[in-house]
Design a protein around this motif. Structure first.
Motif, mmCIF file in Angstrom:
data_model
loop_
_atom_site.group_PDB
_atom_site.id
_atom_site.type_symbol
_atom_site.label_atom_id
_atom_site.label_comp_id
_atom_site.label_asym_id
_atom_site.label_seq_id
_atom_site.Cartn_x
_atom_site.Cartn_y
_atom_site.Cartn_z
ATOM 1 N N HIS B 59 37.753 58.771 -4.622
ATOM 2 C CA HIS B 59 38.699 59.198 -3.570
ATOM 3 C C HIS B 59 39.478 60.169 -4.033
ATOM 4 C CE1 HIS B 59 36.494 56.048 -1.395
ATOM 5 N NE2 HIS B 59 37.733 55.998 -0.299
ATOM 6 N N ILE B 60 40.387 61.016 -3.246
ATOM 7 C CA ILE B 60 41.566 61.598 -3.490
ATOM 8 C C ILE B 60 42.675 60.736 -3.673
ATOM 9 C CG2 ILE B 60 42.868 63.477 -2.971
ATOM 10 C CD1 ILE B 60 40.391 64.669 -3.059
ATOM 11 N N ASP B 61 43.004 60.677 -5.031
ATOM 12 C CA ASP B 61 44.341 59.612 -5.252
ATOM 13 C C ASP B 61 45.557 60.476 -4.897
ATOM 14 O OD1 ASP B 61 42.861 57.625 -5.828
ATOM 15 O OD2 ASP B 61 43.078 57.746 -8.078
ATOM 16 N N ALA B 75 53.267 74.915 6.881
ATOM 17 C CA ALA B 75 52.848 73.519 7.801
ATOM 18 C C ALA B 75 51.259 73.145 7.463
ATOM 19 C CB ALA B 75 53.036 73.848 9.312
ATOM 20 N N ALA B 76 50.289 74.191 7.289
ATOM 21 C CA ALA B 76 48.838 74.051 7.053
ATOM 22 C C ALA B 76 48.646 73.299 5.722
ATOM 23 C CB ALA B 76 48.119 75.562 7.145
ATOM 24 N N CYS B 77 49.349 73.790 4.700
ATOM 25 C CA CYS B 77 49.666 73.002 3.426
ATOM 26 C C CYS B 77 49.791 71.632 3.297
ATOM 27 C CB CYS B 77 50.269 73.625 2.294
ATOM 28 S SG CYS B 77 49.933 75.255 1.946
ATOM 29 N N SER B 78 50.958 71.321 4.352
ATOM 30 C CA SER B 78 51.410 70.030 4.472
ATOM 31 C C SER B 78 50.412 69.243 5.372
ATOM 32 C CB SER B 78 52.850 70.085 5.347
ATOM 33 O OG SER B 78 53.141 68.722 5.661
ATOM 34 N N TRP B 79 49.829 69.629 6.524
ATOM 35 C CA TRP B 79 48.898 69.056 7.023
ATOM 36 C C TRP B 79 47.667 68.571 6.438
ATOM 37 C CZ3 TRP B 79 43.910 69.970 8.688
ATOM 38 C CH2 TRP B 79 43.367 69.193 9.548
ATOM 39 N N THR B 80 47.095 69.519 5.719
ATOM 40 C CA THR B 80 46.034 69.371 4.782
ATOM 41 C C THR B 80 46.179 68.218 3.816
ATOM 42 O OG1 THR B 80 45.545 71.650 5.339
ATOM 43 C CG2 THR B 80 44.106 70.480 3.466
ATOM 44 N N ALA B 81 47.397 68.502 3.056
ATOM 45 C CA ALA B 81 47.593 67.247 2.036
ATOM 46 C C ALA B 81 47.517 65.762 2.487
ATOM 47 C CB ALA B 81 48.870 67.731 1.601
ATOM 48 N N GLU B 82 48.139 65.755 3.998
ATOM 49 C CA GLU B 82 48.216 64.415 4.373
ATOM 50 C C GLU B 82 46.704 64.033 4.854
ATOM 51 O OE1 GLU B 82 49.792 64.382 8.275
ATOM 52 O OE2 GLU B 82 50.820 62.283 8.018
ATOM 53 N N ARG B 83 46.183 65.094 5.470
ATOM 54 C CA ARG B 83 44.846 64.844 6.035
ATOM 55 C C ARG B 83 43.989 64.351 4.734
ATOM 56 N NH1 ARG B 83 40.497 63.724 6.789
ATOM 57 N NH2 ARG B 83 38.834 64.305 8.238
ATOM 58 N N ILE B 84 43.914 64.784 3.745
ATOM 59 C CA ILE B 84 43.005 64.497 2.596
ATOM 60 C C ILE B 84 43.544 63.608 1.959
ATOM 61 C CG2 ILE B 84 42.046 66.638 2.641
ATOM 62 C CD1 ILE B 84 43.188 67.489 0.013
ATOM 63 N N CYS B 85 44.667 63.181 1.636
ATOM 64 C CA CYS B 85 45.018 62.247 0.705
ATOM 65 C C CYS B 85 44.501 60.844 1.094
ATOM 66 C CB CYS B 85 46.618 62.039 0.709
ATOM 67 S SG CYS B 85 47.305 61.191 -0.876
ATOM 68 N N GLY B 86 43.971 60.316 -0.097
ATOM 69 C CA GLY B 86 43.286 58.899 0.153
ATOM 70 C C GLY B 86 41.887 58.806 0.511
ATOM 71 N N LYS B 87 41.363 60.106 1.055
ATOM 72 C CA LYS B 87 40.031 60.083 1.636
ATOM 73 C C LYS B 87 39.029 60.379 0.679
ATOM 74 C CE LYS B 87 41.286 59.931 6.030
ATOM 75 N NZ LYS B 87 42.677 59.742 5.746
ATOM 76 N N LEU B 89 35.741 62.131 -1.501
ATOM 77 C CA LEU B 89 35.549 63.396 -1.577
ATOM 78 C C LEU B 89 34.647 64.187 -0.669
ATOM 79 C CD1 LEU B 89 34.965 64.180 -5.596
ATOM 80 C CD2 LEU B 89 36.619 65.467 -3.861
ATOM 81 N N GLN B 90 33.435 63.284 -0.191
ATOM 82 C CA GLN B 90 32.709 63.887 0.717
ATOM 83 C C GLN B 90 33.251 64.480 2.292
ATOM 84 O OE1 GLN B 90 29.656 64.940 0.406
ATOM 85 N NE2 GLN B 90 29.962 64.380 -1.824
ATOM 86 N N GLU B 91 34.267 63.409 2.270
ATOM 87 C CA GLU B 91 34.899 63.960 3.690
ATOM 88 C C GLU B 91 35.878 64.770 3.624
ATOM 89 O OE1 GLU B 91 36.943 60.385 5.287
ATOM 90 O OE2 GLU B 91 38.174 61.623 6.643
ATOM 91 N N VAL B 92 36.404 65.186 2.570
ATOM 92 C CA VAL B 92 37.430 66.094 2.145
ATOM 93 C C VAL B 92 36.628 67.700 2.118
ATOM 94 C CG1 VAL B 92 39.063 67.391 0.528
ATOM 95 C CG2 VAL B 92 39.130 64.816 1.094
ATOM 96 N N LEU B 93 35.373 67.564 1.633
ATOM 97 C CA LEU B 93 34.841 68.827 1.670
ATOM 98 C C LEU B 93 34.374 69.521 2.841
ATOM 99 C CD1 LEU B 93 31.915 67.626 -0.901
ATOM 100 C CD2 LEU B 93 33.673 69.705 -1.287
ATOM 101 N N ALA B 94 34.620 68.542 3.815
ATOM 102 C CA ALA B 94 34.264 69.215 5.366
ATOM 103 C C ALA B 94 35.617 69.694 6.164
ATOM 104 C CB ALA B 94 33.616 68.108 6.301
ATOM 105 N N VAL B 95 36.751 69.656 5.257
ATOM 106 C CA VAL B 95 37.846 70.037 5.782
ATOM 107 C C VAL B 95 38.157 71.542 5.705
ATOM 108 C CG1 VAL B 95 40.485 69.768 5.760
ATOM 109 C CG2 VAL B 95 39.077 67.816 5.592
ATOM 110 N N GLY B 96 38.382 72.249 6.818
ATOM 111 C CA GLY B 96 38.545 73.823 6.569
ATOM 112 C C GLY B 96 39.536 74.344 7.471
ATOM 113 N N ALA B 97 39.830 75.613 7.498
ATOM 114 C CA ALA B 97 40.748 76.375 8.365
ATOM 115 C C ALA B 97 40.678 75.879 9.872
ATOM 116 C CB ALA B 97 40.506 77.811 8.114
ATOM 117 N N SER B 98 39.372 75.683 10.179
ATOM 118 C CA SER B 98 39.447 75.516 11.725
ATOM 119 C C SER B 98 40.260 74.211 12.248
ATOM 120 C CB SER B 98 37.947 75.754 12.316
ATOM 121 O OG SER B 98 37.161 74.636 11.593
#
Lengths: 406, 137
Positions: B59-61, B75-87, B89-98
């Protein structure tokens, strides 16, 4: 925009509010019963009264710039005055085979550069001088650029983005033995710095009313009357303004410009000193923040501070500084995207130019407002710098300009 | 541009993240597998650094970012960090610009900029997934 949420106005170089005295002076000339006469109607009292008001204003304008009143030509503003001076003088000379070379600078206002660009397409040759890093054009540079076929030199007095003052008196001295005429765009300096057209020997000088607490839509070009300097007009019509600028005169606007010039002259020494003090306070306050670069040095107009804030993005800083009404990045023309040609000419990297703000102060700016503005910038930087990968490298000793070249 | 205009050109989600950015900074050293990714240039107006710390469970610690950019980029950096923290890796690999465009209701003019945020995230993920045991910084 309600009064409580109104940002602190620090954009006096863009435009100034109408002085209450100016509004009062203008009102009678917009009323139904009196003051509506056409100054060209010399056959009746309505026209003669209007003509007298125009001539009174003409003397008020001339007094501010220490020039002969019969040289004042009313225009719609400084942009038209610049165009009339440059297109008019060069087209007149070119049509008579007297030359086709113009000397100006890279930091001129768009009105001057635009007119020069137009002349280039009409066959003129334009030399645009490169300022030094402080934004200054040296008299020797102009001397070296002069040719036998140079017909016009156009150099502004105070730069609209940085406030850098050019030594136009020395330029006029240099040009005295040369047939080229000297045009000076004084839109930013008129009413803020002493201008002595007659003593200095300036041939053409542009001013704008709304930069000195007068109404928008009116300005003037002073055209040397003796020996008479001839210009090809931009428009043709009824011969008003000695044929330089035909069209029925807007009496209320002209009266407003005249009154604004009278007020400016009356307060010139005191107001200029007050602004210089405020400007020093603003400049010093910003410099004390550390990561800031102030543009322009030496002889400066009293109302402008141009400052770049490295490490933070201009748009982010702009949003954070919402409590201040400033010009950002490419000051003066929101229609122009991209970095400012003035800052570029002074050697600033584009990304740093985009984090540049012009603070300009005026008659209703107080020391408290200046302090509030500095505090607002301090807060914004304190909040945004920790988010920036550049700020840490700057603190580790990398030079600010180099960081902005990545 | 007046501030009112500026505020209108950003969505409430962008303004919220811009005003209270989450996970901004640099990860402290020690403990776990840390990957750092960088993308963009100052000259182009966007430069982003993303750091991830991956725990033993995949997991992303922890996440940290730094960015030079406009409010939408921050804002995109902040949103992304919040979105992936604690998730995982497999789930995080799918997160992108869209996802960023959708979540932050970005205006078309800002869409290109968050591609740089995605690039930095990918580079950080590459560093922890593909790197020889990742990079420990």
């Amino acid at each position: 925009m309600s009064a409580e949420t109104a940002p602190i106005y620090l954009d006096y170089a863009a435009t100034t509010p109408l002085a209450p005295e100016v509004l009062e002076a203008m009102l009678p000339w917009m009323r139904h019963q009196v003051g509506f006469g056409n100054p060209s109607s010399s056959g009746h009292a309505y026209g003669r009264e209007a003509a007298a008001a125009v001539e009174h204003a003409r003397r008020q304008v001339a007094a501010l710039i220490a020039a002969d009143a019969d040289g004042v030509v009313f225009t719609s503003g400084a942009t038209e005055a610049d165009n009339l001076a440059i297109l008019g003088a060069v087209r007149f000379a070119m049509a008579r085979g007297r030359g086709r070379h113009v000397v100006s600078s890279r930091t001129e206002h768009s009105a001057v550069l635009g007119a020069c660009e137009r002349l280039r397409r009409e066959g003129a040759e334009i030399t645009l001088l490169q300022p030094d890093r402080s934004g200054r054009i040296h008299v020797e540079q102009v001397g070296e650029a002069l040719r036998d076929d140079t017909v016009l030199v156009s150099i502004m007095h105070a730069n609209n983005e940085t406030g850098v003052l050019q030594d136009v008196a020395a330029l006029a001295r240099l040009l005295r033995p040369h047939p080229a005429v000297l045009h000076v765009d004084a839109a930013q300096s008129a009413g803020r710095c002493p201008i002595r057209v007659r003593d200095w020997g300036i041939d053409l000088l542009s001013i704008s009313a709304h930069k000195l607490y007068g109404p928008k839509g009116i300005g003037a070009l002073w055209v040397r009357p003796r020996p008479r300097l001839r210009l090809e007009p931009l428009q043709y019509g009824g011969g008003q303004e000695r044929g330089y600028r035909p069209g029925t005169l807007p009496v209320h606007q002209i009266v407003g410009l005249g009154e604004a010039c009278r007020l400016a002259l009356q307060d010139l020494t005191r107001e200029s000193a007050r602004l210089h003090t405020l400007r020093a306070r603003l400049r010093g306050g910003l410099e004390a923040l550390g990561s800031v670069r102030i543009h322009g040095d030496g002889d400066m107009a009293p109302h402008i501070v141009s400052a770049s804030f490295p490490c933070v993005h201009g748009e982010a800083l702009s949003l954070e500084l919402g409590g201040l009404a400033l010009s950002a990045g490419s000051a003066c023309s929101s229609a122009r995207p991209g970095p400012s040609h003035v800052l570029r000419a002074m050697g600033l990297p584009d990304s740093l130019a985009s984090s540049t703000f012009r603070f300009s102060i005026g008659r209703w700016t107080s020391a408290e407002q200046v302090d509030e503005a500095v505090a607002a910038v301090a807060n914004a930087l304190e909040r945004l710098q920790p988010l920036s990968p550049l700020a840490a490298r700057w603190r580790d000793g990398e030079p600010l300009d180099a960081l902005h070249e990545y | 541009m007046s501030n009112e205009q500026a505020e209108r050109s950003f969505s409430p989600a962008v303004l919220a993240h811009f005003r209270r950015p989450l996970h901004a900074g640099v990860l402290p050293g020690g403990g776990g597998l840390v990957g750092t990714g960088r993308a963009g240039t100052v000259k182009s107006g966007v430069m982003v650094q993303v750091q991830l710390r991956v725990g033993a469970d995949g997991h992303i610690d922890d996440v940290a970012w730094l960015a030079y950019g406009c409010p939408a980029t921050l804002a995109a950096c902040s949103w992304t960090a919040e979105r992936i923290c604690g998730k995982p890796l497999q789930e995080v690999l799918a997160v992108g610009a869209s996802d960023m465009v959708h979540a932050l209701e970005l205006a078309p003019v800002h869409r290109g900029r968050v591609l740089v945020v995605e690039d930095a995230l990918r580079a950080a993920l590459d560093a922890v997934v593909d790197g020889p045991n990742g990079k420990t910084e």
